[in-house]
Design a protein around this motif. Structure first.
Motif, mmCIF file in Angstrom:
data_model
loop_
_atom_site.group_PDB
_atom_site.id
_atom_site.type_symbol
_atom_site.label_atom_id
_atom_site.label_comp_id
_atom_site.label_asym_id
_atom_site.label_seq_id
_atom_site.Cartn_x
_atom_site.Cartn_y
_atom_site.Cartn_z
ATOM 1 N N ALA A 122 0.835 -1.211 0.000
ATOM 2 C CA ALA A 122 0.000 0.000 0.000
ATOM 3 C C ALA A 122 0.864 1.253 0.000
ATOM 4 C CB ALA A 122 -0.930 -0.007 1.199
ATOM 5 N N GLN A 123 1.905 1.225 0.819
ATOM 6 C CA GLN A 123 2.807 2.380 0.915
ATOM 7 C C GLN A 123 3.477 2.653 -0.426
ATOM 8 O OE1 GLN A 123 3.963 5.311 1.709
ATOM 9 N NE2 GLN A 123 4.586 4.834 3.780
ATOM 10 N N LEU A 124 3.994 1.597 -1.043
ATOM 11 C CA LEU A 124 4.676 1.739 -2.326
ATOM 12 C C LEU A 124 3.728 2.246 -3.401
ATOM 13 C CD1 LEU A 124 7.689 0.923 -2.302
ATOM 14 C CD2 LEU A 124 7.094 -0.791 -3.999
ATOM 15 N N ASN A 125 2.507 1.733 -3.306
ATOM 16 C CA ASN A 125 1.483 2.140 -4.251
ATOM 17 C C ASN A 125 1.227 3.645 -4.172
ATOM 18 O OD1 ASN A 125 -0.091 1.015 -6.287
ATOM 19 N ND2 ASN A 125 -1.945 1.220 -5.059
ATOM 20 N N GLN A 126 1.130 4.139 -2.941
ATOM 21 C CA GLN A 126 0.890 5.565 -2.727
ATOM 22 C C GLN A 126 2.041 6.395 -3.295
ATOM 23 O OE1 GLN A 126 2.126 7.613 0.609
ATOM 24 N NE2 GLN A 126 0.104 8.342 1.220
ATOM 25 N N TRP A 127 3.260 5.915 -3.052
ATOM 26 C CA TRP A 127 4.419 6.638 -3.571
ATOM 27 C C TRP A 127 4.443 6.636 -5.091
ATOM 28 C CZ3 TRP A 127 8.258 4.137 0.359
ATOM 29 C CH2 TRP A 127 8.232 4.883 1.538
#
Lengths: 212, 215
Positions: B37-42
């Motif tokens: 999820a974090q990577l996706n947001q970035w």
């Protein structure tokens, strides 16, 4: 006169800068300006959030470069020094502006920003040129909301493609710090963008003259 | 679960990472929804950032020295070195210094401009000579090429091209035969020039029409 022909594209930046430093070679300096003006102007525009101020800061950068030519360390990379000068000039100007509190709501919010429905961030691809311009404007505004130290790292890495190690040298901070600032920058940018996009019509009322 | 640090993820995101570490992170990504999820947001942020493009003029690969130089002068003009354009600086000292720098640069540029002009003239005349040579060499090749192109075309166009070429050819032959007559005259009038004229006439006699296949 030899400087005229030595300052050619085959010469490295460091070689050309050497001529500027040792011989006050204006032609060599012009060569460097030509090579780097575009990128420096792009950096300054993104740091200042405005193309006109960006142009002014770019001009100032090259002026200071020539003024400080004796300070250049020939063993170091020219571009590292150049980026540092540009960043510092933008920083000084931003701080000066902040102190004077010159930024109008206009500048902060961007003229004529129309309210947009809050949606998931990047589900539609803009088609028309106008849509693209609006998108760019939103990005610009969101970037200006970011604290300067995050914006700096983000612009250098994402737009100018400097490696993290290079950025660390430019800013004089550890590489790890650069990376943690970058991660924070990307996170905060997302929320700034969301905020900017869902801004209420307050801006429109304040910016446009009322017809009485 | 032990998550990779944000610094590691940033390395991964911007591909400043070795293959071994990348594989380790990819494996973690496979197992961890939080990091995904974090990577996706970035990634979303990165995609958004790309929507603000600024045109950076691309410099041509290699220009002759005088052209590069002229471009540099133009840059300085546009940057405002020769105008009275105000530069946003804090102190008056900076402004005075700026004016001195401008005057300094201006003087040096004036001298260098003269040298550039001289060099330019030299370069241009040399290039002109080379061009003439190339034209002569290419003349025959070009005639054949024109004919080949004409063969591909259809209709009236083709016959028009043929007639133009034929006219040119006739003109050339006419010019050459005129030259021949003149040489003959010279030869008759000057005995010592005779052998030379003779040689030239043999050369003319050996002149052949370029091979054509006009259909």
């Amino acid at each position: 006169m030899r400087g005229l022909f030595l300052a050619q594209i085959s010469s490295s930046d460091e070689q050309v800068m050497w001529r500027v430093q040792m011989h006050d070679d204006a032609t060599a300096f012009a060569e460097l300006s030509q090579r780097w003006r575009g990128r420096i102007q792009a950096l300054c525009t993104r740091m200042m959030g405005d193309p006109h101020r960006g142009e002014d800061m770019a001009q100032e950068t090259f002026l200071r470069l020539y003024h400080k030519r004796k300070d250049y360390e020939p063993t170091g990379k020219f571009s590292t020094w150049l980026w540092r000068v540009a960043i510092n000039i933008c920083h000084d100007e931003l701080r000066r502006t902040k102190r004077r509190n010159e930024t109008s709501i206009d500048e902060q919010r961007g003229e004529g920003s129309s309210p947009v429905e809050p949606e998931s961030l990047s589900d539609n691809q803009p088609d028309s040129t106008m849509e693209m311009a609006e998108e760019a404007n939103l990005v610009r505004q969101a970037l200006m909301q970011l604290p300067e130290m995050y914006r700096t790292v983000l612009v250098l890495r994402h737009y100018e493609g400097l490696k993290f190690r290079e950025i660390a040298e430019v800013l004089g901070i550890p590489e790890g710090t650069v990376k943690s600032r970058m991660s924070e920058a990307l996170t905060q940018f997302a929320s700034c963008y969301r905020q900017t996009r869902s801004r209420p019509p307050l801006t429109v009322i304040l910016d446009q003259p009322r017809s009485l | 679960m032990n998550h990779p640090s944000p610094e590691e993820w940033i390395d991964f995101l911007y591909e400043e990472i070795d293959e071994k570490t990348a594989n380790r992170l990819k494996k973690h990504l496979h197992d961890c929804s939080q990091c995904r999820a974090q990577l996706n947001q970035w990634e979303q942020s990165r995609a958004l950032l790309n929507r603000w493009k600024i045109e950076v003029p691309h410099r041509p690969a290699s220009l002759p020295a005088w052209m590069q130089w002229a471009a540099a002068v133009l840059i300085l003009f546009s940057v405002g070195y020769f105008s009275g354009k105000e530069v946003h600086s804090a102190a008056n000292q900076e402004q005075r210094l700026a004016k001195n720098v401008k005057a300094e640069i201006q003087a040096q540029l004036a001298i260098a401009l003269q040298a550039a002009e001289a060099q330019w003239k030299q370069d241009v005349s040399r290039q002109f000579e080379h061009a003439l040579l190339r034209i002569e060499q290419n003349a025959k090749q070009e005639t054949a090429a024109v004919l080949a192109a004409a063969e591909k075309a259809h209709g009236e166009e083709t016959s028009k091209i043929y007639s133009i070429i034929a006219t040119l050819e006739q003109q050339r032959i006419a010019d050459l035969s005129l030259l021949r007559k003149e040489l003959e005259t010279v030869a008759l009038n000057a005995e010592d020039g005779f052998s030379k004229a003779q040689r030239q006439m043999i050369q003319l006699a050996n002149y052949q029409r370029p091979a054509t296949s006009i259909k």
